[in-house]
Structures are given as structure tokens and as C-alpha cells.
Motif scaffolding. Sequence first.
Motif: not given
Ligand code: SAM
Length: 245
Positions: A18, A45, A47, A52, A68-69, A73, A91-93, A111
Motif C-alpha cells: 500500500y 480516522e 479506515g 498515511r 480499521e478493518g 494494514m 473493526g468495521d467503522f 473509502t
Molecule cells: C483506500 S484505504 C485508505 C487508508 C488511509 N485512510 C489513507 O488515506 O491512506 C481504505 C482503508 O479503509 C479500510 N476499510 C475499508 N472498509 C472498512 C470498514 N468497513 N471498516 C473498517 N475499515 C475499512 C481498509 O482496510 C483500508 O485500510
Amino acid sequence: MASGFDPSEYGRHIAEVYDELHADLSPEAALSVIAGYAAGGAVLELGIGTGRIALPLAAKGLDVEGIEGSPEMVAQLRRKPGGEALRVEVGDFSTTTMDRRYAVVVLAYNTINALPSQDAQVQTFRNAAAHLDPSGVFLVENWVPDVAGFHHGRAVRAHEVAERHVIVEVAELRPAEQRISATRLAFTADGVRLLPVDHRYVWPAELDLMARLAGLHLEERWQDWERRPFTDQSTTYVAVYRRDD
Ligand SMILES: C[S@@+](CC[C@H](N)C(=O)[O-])C[C@H]1O[C@@H](n2cnc3c(N)ncnc32)[C@H](O)[C@@H]1O
């Protein structure tokens, strides 16, 4: 929520690469907007990924936490300077709760589309609103859907073109559910990696309606974190939602 949804799926495939794939993405403008709205308060934040955005925010002295799911990551985040100290709940946000409120809740880098259904997206707005201080804001960065790029429901497009890697996306459109199922082919010096991506895409005005269902309203929409005006030509946006009360 759609059955079978696994919030750890995306990270399982991409965590290792990533940061390398997103090395060209500068977080500076986002940091400035987030820090400005936080005004010394705490930031959550959704996800949080590999940190980053969150890690440089914390390095500026902000109180940052995340949901964070993907454990993979989070493992990448933990390896970086300051990563061990950040509170991150796995967990699921859309449903995971923290025991406090924040000046800013942020959902960056498209996201919102990672959620499997409109219901789950509305639930995410409700969960974000429930974590806001009375004067808090929910910041959402997203792309404007580009369904015109599909022909007979399919598209092959250059998703990213950089000096040290390219990502080609092969995608299928399901407009009735506003879904895009895609596999991204990431070409790097180490070879090719297949990255499955499932999106439930949303329109800017649809997000505004989700916000209203959650007791929030649109305060600003810019094209990007640099606060350039959002126009008919904009392909991305950053929306600022504030609590109604
Ligand atoms: C595109 S990445 C963005 C990561 C970070 N926010 C960035 O800007 O670099 C999306 C992140 O959201 C997490 N994610 C996606 N759906 C999720 C959910 N329902 N619950 C928790 N995390 C989730 C993914 O595992 C990933 O780490």
C-alpha cells in the motif's frame, strides 16, 4: 448490510504494498485542513490504514485515533515511527464505537465506497455523527463516479501511472446497485499483483442526503484538500459535514 461483507478483505491483498503504491500521494494539504478543523481537539480516522494521514498528524502533536478493518494494514502502521502509540480499534467503522468524542472524524481517500451497501454507508454517517463533539465536523474525501467510462458495463483504465509503478483497473459496472467490481493489476519492479476492489459508488448529493439522515449538514465542498472550487469538471471532492445542533 449485505451478507458476506468482510472489512478486512481489501487490506489483506494490498497491505504489503500500500505505501509503495501511494508514495506519490502527498498528505500535506489534508493535514492542514484536518488540523485546522481540529483546532487542538482530537481526530478519529475511519479506515486509518497504514497511517498515511494519521501518523504525520500525530507527529504534529494532534491527538489521533483510528478504526480499521484490516489487521494487516494496522501491522504496517505499527512498524512506523509513532505507530505503536496510536490507539486503533480493529473493526468495521460503520458499527465500531469508541468511548469518546472528537473534534474531527475523517474518512479519506474514497473509502466510503468500500462499504457494501447504501445502508452501510448511511450507518457510517450515523456512527461518525455519534462520535462528534457538538461543534465537530465529519470530513469525507471521495471521487465523483465516472460511469461514462464504461462500455457495455465494462471498463479497462489506467488507474495510476507513476514512475515506479502503474495500476490498470479492469472493472464491471452494476448500475442498479451502484456497484463496481474491479480487479486492479499493480505492475511494480517486483512483478504483478492482483488487487480485488469492490465499490458501492455514491454521488456527491447522495452523500449530502446521508449526512442529513445522520443529523449533519453540508458546510463546504471543495474539489480537493487544497480547497479548489468544486465545479462540473471536478472528478474528486472533499466535503465538510457539521452537526445540526
Ligand atoms: C483506500 S484505504 C485508505 C487508508 C488511509 N485512510 C489513507 O488515506 O491512506 C481504505 C482503508 O479503509 C479500510 N476499510 C475499508 N472498509 C472498512 C470498514 N468497513 N471498516 C473498517 N475499515 C475499512 C481498509 O482496510 C483500508 O485500510
